[in-house]
Write an enzyme that holds these catalytic residues in place. Structure first.
Site, PDB file in Angstrom:
ATOM      1  NE  ARG A   1      -3.934   0.569   1.875  1.00 46.95           N
ATOM      2  CZ  ARG A   1      -5.162   0.639   2.380  1.00 46.95           C
ATOM      3  NH1 ARG A   1      -5.376   1.305   3.495  1.00 46.95           N
ATOM      4  NH2 ARG A   1      -6.174   0.039   1.786  1.00 46.95           N
TER       5      ARG A   1
ATOM      6  CG  HIS B   1      -8.241   0.256  -3.063  1.00 44.54           C
ATOM      7  ND1 HIS B   1      -7.461  -0.845  -2.771  1.00 44.54           N
ATOM      8  CD2 HIS B   1      -8.924   0.553  -1.906  1.00 44.54           C
ATOM      9  CE1 HIS B   1      -7.654  -1.192  -1.505  1.00 44.54           C
ATOM     10  NE2 HIS B   1      -8.529  -0.361  -0.964  1.00 44.54           N
TER      11      HIS B   1
ATOM     12  CD  GLN C   1     -13.040  -1.432  -1.431  1.00 43.46           C
ATOM     13  OE1 GLN C   1     -12.312  -1.413  -0.468  1.00 43.46           O
ATOM     14  NE2 GLN C   1     -14.286  -1.874  -1.364  1.00 43.46           N
TER      15      GLN C   1
ATOM     16  CG  ASP D   1     -13.303   6.685  -1.244  1.00 41.67           C
ATOM     17  OD1 ASP D   1     -13.174   6.450  -0.023  1.00 41.67           O
ATOM     18  OD2 ASP D   1     -12.329   6.767  -2.023  1.00 41.67           O
TER      19      ASP D   1
ATOM     20  CB  CYS E   1     -14.127   1.536  -0.307  1.00 40.13           C
ATOM     21  SG  CYS E   1     -13.761   3.271   0.047  1.00 40.13           S
TER      22      CYS E   1
ATOM     23  NE  ARG F   1     -10.652  -5.075  -0.164  1.00 39.90           N
ATOM     24  CZ  ARG F   1      -9.795  -4.155   0.308  1.00 39.90           C
ATOM     25  NH1 ARG F   1     -10.272  -3.050   0.859  1.00 39.90           N
ATOM     26  NH2 ARG F   1      -8.487  -4.321   0.206  1.00 39.90           N
TER      27      ARG F   1
HETATM   28  N1   CP Z   1     -11.374  -0.093   2.040  1.00 35.02           N
HETATM   29  C1   CP Z   1     -10.119  -0.182   2.519  1.00 35.02           C
HETATM   30  O1   CP Z   1      -9.133  -0.337   1.779  1.00 35.02           O
HETATM   31  O2   CP Z   1     -10.035  -0.105   3.870  1.00 35.02           O
HETATM   32  P1   CP Z   1      -8.692   0.000   4.716  1.00 35.02           P
HETATM   33  O3   CP Z   1      -8.070   1.339   4.375  1.00 35.02           O
HETATM   34  O4   CP Z   1      -9.113  -0.095   6.138  1.00 35.02           O
HETATM   35  O5   CP Z   1      -7.770  -1.104   4.316  1.00 35.02           O
HETATM   36  N1  NVA Z   2      -9.759   7.061  -1.207  1.00 36.85           N
HETATM   37  C1  NVA Z   2      -9.449   6.519   0.103  1.00 36.85           C
HETATM   38  C2  NVA Z   2      -9.750   5.055   0.139  1.00 36.85           C
HETATM   39  C3  NVA Z   2      -9.542   4.404   1.469  1.00 36.85           C
HETATM   40  C4  NVA Z   2      -9.799   2.929   1.422  1.00 36.85           C
HETATM   41  C5  NVA Z   2      -7.990   6.783   0.435  1.00 36.85           C
HETATM   42  O1  NVA Z   2      -7.149   6.698  -0.467  1.00 36.85           O
HETATM   43  O2  NVA Z   2      -7.699   7.094   1.579  1.00 36.85           O
END
Ligand code: CP
Ligand code: NVA
Length: 311
Positions: free
Chosen positions: A98, A130, A133, A222, A262, A290
């Site tokens: 990530r 993502h 997701q 989101d 999400c 997920r």
């Molecule tokens: N939706 C999602 O990616 O959640 P987290 O940021 O908690 O992993």
């Molecule tokens: N758009 C958000 C998604 C979190 C799962 C972010 O990048 O923080």
């Protein structure tokens, strides 16, 4: 050939459908392609769902996940991203990250592809996309709505990583996509043209949430403030006024429409409590999916690499 998972568009429609079928299949049917093997999970940003779903997916495939925070690894501060990837590839069967910048996972792929001992790289969220997701989102829509070809998904809010991957997978699966975003937080012309070339569904963009949601089968949003944008919080909340998914938005959607997010969600900002905690909400099924989607996606890329070890 080593398969990587940086974006939904790394996969054909048939491959996406195969991954969704694998996600719906019993855990045992995927075997244990990670038996005796490790998975490196590196997080430059916080996570709840992605960390837990990926760790459990690795366990279910017989492997051992190792979680590391980005600051411990120190991408490009302690050592170059490429060196991290090459070292991890000697310990693990898969590397997932990530990252703040999408180029970080692209550089990992380039380092792997230049190397005879390449392992799959998986994007667990970047500033661009993502994909894990999106697989869970498509799985949820399929479970709740049935066949997706010709159905319509509305995305209301910030056109960012989650929206992009959702739009890509929906279009690939033959859905129509409607985006409702404030000016300046929307998909630009180049992006809309790119999306229009994907799949067979139509894509439109508007600044009116009710217009996007009219007759839609899934209404998705989101957070308005993504991780790393905390300093923009007040300005963003002002810019997104009127974009909350509330009862009036859902009232215009199809009678069987589901609400999707999400998560994490900020109630009374991008969605009202009535909607996210109401009968049309699919967010917890979506969140649980997920893990099923991650297990299937991992098994798929590992299966490709191990010449059909996964049936
Ligand atoms: N939706 C999602 O990616 O959640 P987290 O940021 O908690 O992993
Ligand atoms: N758009 C958000 C998604 C979190 C799962 C972010 O990048 O923080």
């Amino acid at each position: 050939m080593t398969r990587h998972l940086l974006d939904v568009t790394d996969f054909s429609v048939d491959e996406i459908n195969a991954i969704l079928d694998m996600a719906d299949a019993p855990v045992e049917s995927l075997g244990t392609p990670l038996a005796g093997k490790g998975a490196s999970l590196i997080f430059e940003k916080p996570s709840n769902r992605t960390r837990h779903s990926m760790e459990m997916a690795v366990v279910q495939l017989g492997g051992h996940p190792i979680y590391t925070r980005g600051e411990e690894v120190g991408f490009d501060t302690r050592e170059p991203v490429e060196d991290v990837a090459r070292i991890m590839a000697g310990y693990h069967a898969v590397i997932a990250a990530r990252v703040f910048e999408h180029s970080t996972v692209e550089r990992m792929v380039a380092a792997m592809d230049a190397d005879g001992t390449a392992v799959p790289i998986v994007n667990m969220l970047s500033d661009w996309s993502h994909p894990l997701q999106a697989f869970a989102d498509a799985l949820t829509m399929r479970q709740r709505l049935g066949p997706l070809v010709g159905r319509t998904v509305a995305y209301i809010g910030d056109y960012a990583n989650v929206a992009r991957s959702l739009a890509e997978i929906s279009l690939l699966l033959g859905m129509n996509v409607r985006l409702a975003c404030p000016t300046g937080f929307d998909a630009d012309e180049v992006e809309l043209e790119r999306l229009a070339m994907i799949g067979h569904g139509d894509i439109i963009q508007t600044t009116r949430p009710h217009e996007a949601a009219e007759g839609a089968h899934a209404v998705h949003t989101d957070t308005w403030v993504s991780m790393g944008q905390e300093r923009e919080k007040e300005a963003r909340r002002r810019a997104f006024e009127g974009f909350a998914v509330d009862d009036s938005v859902m009232a215009g959607a199809a009678s069987e429409a589901i609400f999707m997010h999400c998560l994490p969600a900020y109630r009374e900002f991008e969605v009202t409590g009535d909607v996210i905690d109401g009968p049309q909400s699919a967010v917890f099924q979506q969140g649980h999916n997920r893990m099923h989607a991650a297990r299937a996606a991992l098994a798929f890329v590992l299966g490709d690499q191990t010449h059909g070890a996964v049936q």
